[in-house]
Design a protein around this motif. Sequence first.
Motif, PDB file in Angstrom:
ATOM      1  N   GLY A  64       3.872  -7.431   6.046  1.00  0.00           N
ATOM      2  CA  GLY A  64       3.218  -7.114   4.842  1.00  0.00           C
ATOM      3  C   GLY A  64       2.132  -5.192   5.137  1.00  0.00           C
ATOM      4  N   PRO A  65       1.682  -5.361   4.185  1.00  0.00           N
ATOM      5  CA  PRO A  65       0.745  -3.701   5.246  1.00  0.00           C
ATOM      6  C   PRO A  65       0.452  -3.921   6.047  1.00  0.00           C
ATOM      7  CG  PRO A  65      -0.208  -4.666   2.594  1.00  0.00           C
ATOM      8  CD  PRO A  65       0.867  -6.312   3.922  1.00  0.00           C
ATOM      9  N   SER A  71      -0.974 -10.230   7.363  1.00  0.00           N
ATOM     10  CA  SER A  71      -0.528  -9.550   5.981  1.00  0.00           C
ATOM     11  C   SER A  71       0.615 -10.359   5.977  1.00  0.00           C
ATOM     12  CB  SER A  71      -0.555  -8.242   6.264  1.00  0.00           C
ATOM     13  OG  SER A  71      -1.868  -7.401   6.497  1.00  0.00           O
ATOM     14  N   TYR A  72       0.658 -10.505   4.146  1.00  0.00           N
ATOM     15  CA  TYR A  72       1.933 -10.993   4.209  1.00  0.00           C
ATOM     16  C   TYR A  72       2.888 -10.478   2.822  1.00  0.00           C
ATOM     17  CZ  TYR A  72       0.199 -14.700   6.271  1.00  0.00           C
ATOM     18  OH  TYR A  72      -0.596 -15.656   7.830  1.00  0.00           O
ATOM     19  N   THR A  73       4.002 -10.407   2.465  1.00  0.00           N
ATOM     20  CA  THR A  73       4.763  -9.468   1.282  1.00  0.00           C
ATOM     21  C   THR A  73       4.975 -10.955   0.849  1.00  0.00           C
ATOM     22  OG1 THR A  73       5.571  -7.798   2.591  1.00  0.00           O
ATOM     23  CG2 THR A  73       6.983  -8.350   0.502  1.00  0.00           C
ATOM     24  N   VAL A 107      -4.444 -10.146   2.955  1.00  0.00           N
ATOM     25  CA  VAL A 107      -3.542  -9.043   2.372  1.00  0.00           C
ATOM     26  C   VAL A 107      -2.626  -9.041   2.020  1.00  0.00           C
ATOM     27  CG1 VAL A 107      -3.072  -6.828   1.668  1.00  0.00           C
ATOM     28  CG2 VAL A 107      -5.442  -7.470   3.128  1.00  0.00           C
ATOM     29  N   ALA A 109       0.938  -8.410   0.253  1.00  0.00           N
ATOM     30  CA  ALA A 109       2.118  -6.588  -1.002  1.00  0.00           C
ATOM     31  C   ALA A 109       2.508  -7.857  -2.300  1.00  0.00           C
ATOM     32  CB  ALA A 109       2.358  -6.348   0.507  1.00  0.00           C
ATOM     33  N   GLU A 114      -0.724  -4.112  -3.563  1.00  0.00           N
ATOM     34  CA  GLU A 114      -1.577  -4.614  -2.632  1.00  0.00           C
ATOM     35  C   GLU A 114      -2.797  -5.254  -3.255  1.00  0.00           C
ATOM     36  OE1 GLU A 114      -2.010  -2.212   0.782  1.00  0.00           O
ATOM     37  OE2 GLU A 114      -3.693  -2.918   1.248  1.00  0.00           O
ATOM     38  N   PRO A 116      -5.925  -7.586  -1.715  1.00  0.00           N
ATOM     39  CA  PRO A 116      -7.102  -8.354  -0.877  1.00  0.00           C
ATOM     40  C   PRO A 116      -7.407 -10.536  -1.228  1.00  0.00           C
ATOM     41  CG  PRO A 116      -7.187  -6.309  -1.299  1.00  0.00           C
ATOM     42  CD  PRO A 116      -6.770  -6.765  -2.286  1.00  0.00           C
TER      43      PRO A 116
END
Length: 294
Positions: A64-65, A71-73, A107, A109, A114, A116
């Motif tokens: 993601g970010p 991080s994940y979408t 985090v 996305a 975004e 957190p």
Amino acid sequence: MITDEVPEAVPESDVLRYTAFATDPGGGNPAGVVLDATGLSAKRMLAVAAGLGYSETAFLVPGGPGEAAGSYTVRYFSPLAEVPFCGHATVASAVALADRVGPGRFVFATRAGEVPVEVDKGADGVLRATLTSVEPHVEEVGDVDVTEALGLLGWSAGELDAALPPRIAYAGARHLVLAVADRDRLARLDYDFDGLAAYMTARELVTLQLVWRAAEHVFHVRNPFPVGGVVEDPATGAAAAAFGAYLREQGAVTAPATLTLHQGEDLGRPGVLTVELREGDRRVRVSGAAVPIE
């Protein structure tokens, strides 16, 4: 991994089931969670969500970010449509990740921006997640729109709490806030499903945030969700964040403040959402436990 290549063979193990904002699997709001939806189309996501039947299912794709670890979408689907952001499925997803890799910071996305999420383990051994909303805002709503909404709910203007005027609040998704002066009025929720769905679709509303103030920082809330094909959402983190922003904007609470929202009691699925407003930060934090549904 779920793919479109085998449209009728979604591995059961790929779809996790968690309930958010409760420590009892029989409480809170159930959510589906797919921790790796790489290659899964929107059409298949919708089909999985519809088959599961929960108010939302979250689909995560690692990365993601900044492509940083954790991080994940994320995309969220109700049984009828994609929604830009879902709080309870975010909490459920973060706890599902923490069950596998341990507590920490993630985090997400999302279509709304975004988000957190911090996951901690309490002394009771229960994992609790805290999401930080995108930048919120609050809009005026016209008298004609309020009158139409009240008619669809079967409410009268005289039943509203004059201290908490109707507004549209946003913290990742749009919600119409309507506050009643009496707890019993909130308990007797019975509305025009198709009519309210059309009303909400025309105004890009995700839920209605119906509230009753029990004490300065304690509220009971209910969330009709006909646009998602669900009569009522049992615990709604996105609406809780929007409501926190609404209360601050109206001067109904002063930051710093911690709010307790009780939801799902009238459905037999009690849940508790904690909303934190910090001084000097417009973003809203929403916390709650989540546990697997066996």
